[in-house]
Design a protein around this motif. Structure first.
Motif, short mmCIF file in Angstrom:
data_model
loop_
_atom_site.label_atom_id
_atom_site.label_comp_id
_atom_site.label_asym_id
_atom_site.label_seq_id
_atom_site.Cartn_x
_atom_site.Cartn_y
_atom_site.Cartn_z
N ASP A 283 -0.94 16.20 -1.96
CA ASP A 283 -1.02 14.81 -2.59
C ASP A 283 -1.33 14.85 -4.18
OD1 ASP A 283 0.10 13.61 -0.39
OD2 ASP A 283 -1.69 13.48 0.40
N ASP A 284 -2.12 15.89 -4.26
CA ASP A 284 -2.89 16.13 -5.64
C ASP A 284 -2.77 17.44 -6.05
OD1 ASP A 284 -4.19 15.33 -8.13
OD2 ASP A 284 -6.14 15.13 -7.02
N LEU B 253 0.78 -1.12 -0.10
CA LEU B 253 -0.02 -0.06 0.10
C LEU B 253 0.99 1.20 -0.28
CD1 LEU B 253 -3.08 -0.86 2.38
CD2 LEU B 253 -3.29 -0.43 0.09
N ARG B 254 1.92 1.30 0.77
CA ARG B 254 2.70 2.58 0.91
C ARG B 254 3.51 2.57 -0.76
NH1 ARG B 254 3.66 0.85 6.39
NH2 ARG B 254 5.24 -0.72 5.61
N GLY C 2 0.99 4.00 -2.87
CA GLY C 2 0.85 5.38 -2.56
C GLY C 2 1.96 6.40 -3.26
N THR C 3 2.99 5.82 -3.05
CA THR C 3 4.07 6.62 -3.68
C THR C 3 3.96 6.80 -5.29
OG1 THR C 3 6.00 5.93 -2.11
CG2 THR C 3 6.62 6.43 -3.91
N GLN C 4 3.79 5.45 -6.06
CA GLN C 4 3.54 5.37 -7.46
C GLN C 4 2.35 6.52 -7.74
OE1 GLN C 4 2.74 1.41 -8.20
NE2 GLN C 4 4.86 0.70 -7.82
N LEU C 5 1.32 6.68 -7.07
CA LEU C 5 0.11 7.31 -7.15
C LEU C 5 0.44 8.83 -7.30
CD1 LEU C 5 -3.11 5.56 -5.75
CD2 LEU C 5 -2.41 5.74 -7.97
N SER C 6 1.32 8.91 -5.93
CA SER C 6 1.77 10.40 -5.94
C SER C 6 2.71 10.88 -7.21
CB SER C 6 2.45 10.74 -4.49
OG SER C 6 2.92 11.91 -4.25
N ARG D 100 0.32 11.50 -10.10
CA ARG D 100 -0.34 12.77 -9.88
C ARG D 100 0.36 13.94 -10.35
NH1 ARG D 100 -2.24 10.43 -5.13
NH2 ARG D 100 -4.18 9.31 -5.37
#
Length: 320
Positions: free
Chosen positions: A182-183, A105-106, A109-113, A116
């Motif tokens: 974050d976004d 999950l972490r 989260g880094t990949q999604l950040s 974005r």
């Protein structure tokens, strides 16, 4: 299943709905142990292999790396779960599963950040006037994705007085280095890119970096920086609701705390004469207003630089 209670590799693959190549890969990786070998040297698998194979496939479907899958299965031992039973989990160890899922999950989260920030950066380049595109590309290209504030923290550690106690230094750096959204919107990506360029570039005005220091950072000026920064933290906290209310600069307890911080750092009383002198010193100090302007664009929140400017203006207003 064969009369001996064992699966052939083909039978196991068919029951699991996967290819023989997949079963062989997991066997060779150590995730799916063989129970025996036939007289012809072919792999044979026990009754629990089907559940274990399905568990492996489920974990891999979640994109867990093979070492993490092995960790979960190995910690599960002979099939006992964290509660003492396997529950059909194919030898799952639930504590290990919880840890690797949290790690995954972490990572996501880094990949999604990163995605974005990349999307906002691409929109920044796509939507800007053509004549600005090259400069923006240069600025954005100098920032890692996902972005890091390490360069900002280094800037502050270098800019602060060298003998500042570690706890005070850490508190100042934490307050001065902004949290990244974050976004982000494209304008925030541009603000951070310019902020990064500011802290990694030459000192404003082309002066030597040591000369960028305000008077309160210089030992020969008689200041005790640790006393100053502790006092300024209190003054900024008092000024925060005032800034949010939009009140124009003027007298108040926040100004008294601000002047008091400088007076205490010099070991003198807060007098009218001291306030006049402080006003002149602050007016002559090197400025890093650009840093705080960009932080404001990035976060949309009051910050120490905005508070310091407001309090300096309040001091000048009360002296008129």
């Amino acid at each position: 299943m064969s009369p001996d209670g064992l699966w052939s590799i083909g039978e196991l693959a068919e029951q699991a709905g996967v290819t023989v190549k997949t079963v062989r890969f997991y066997s060779d990786s150590g995730l799916l142990p063989e129970a025996a070998r036939s007289s012809g040297g072919h792999r044979r698998y026990g009754a629990d292999a089907l559940d274990r194979l399905r568990t492996i496939r489920a974990l891999r479907t979640l994109d867990l790396p093979v070492p993490d899958v092995e960790r979960v299965l190995s910690a599960g031992g002979d099939g006992a779960g964290g509660d003492g039973s396997d529950g059909g989990g194919g030898g799952l160890a639930y504590e290990a599963l919880e840890e690797v899922v949290a790690d995954r999950l972490r990572g996501i989260g880094t990949q999604l950040s990163a995605l974005r920030w990349q999307e906002a950066a691409l929109r920044l380049l796509h939507d800007c006037p053509p004549e600005e595109r090259a400069e923006r590309l240069r600025l954005v290209g100098a920032v890692t994705v996902p972005p890091s504030t390490d360069a900002l923290a280094r800037f502050w550690r270098r800019w602060l007085p060298p003998r500042l106690p570690a706890a005070v230094r850490a508190a100042v750096v934490e307050q001065a280095v902004p949290q990244l959204p974050d976004d982000p919107a494209p304008h925030q990506v541009l603000a951070f890119a310019r902020l990064h360029a500011f802290v990694t570039g030459p000192c404003p005005g082309g002066v030597v970096r040591d000369d960028c220091q305000p008077a309160a950072h210089r030992v020969d000026e008689g200041y005790r920086p640790e006393v100053l920064y502790l006092g300024l933290a209190e003054a900024f906290a008092l000024a925060d609701p005032v800034l949010r209310s939009g009140r124009p600069p003027g007298a108040g307890e926040e100004l008294d705390a601000f002047v008091g911080a400088y007076a205490a750092a010099r070991g003198v009383r807060d007098t009218g004469e001291f306030r006049w002198g402080l006003s002149r010193v602050l007016a002559g100090d090197p400025r890093i207003d650009r840093y705080w302007e960009l932080v404001t664009v990035l976060t949309g929140e009051p910050n120490p630089g905005v508070a310091h400017e407001w309090l300096s203006d309040a001091l000048n207003t009360t002296l008129q």
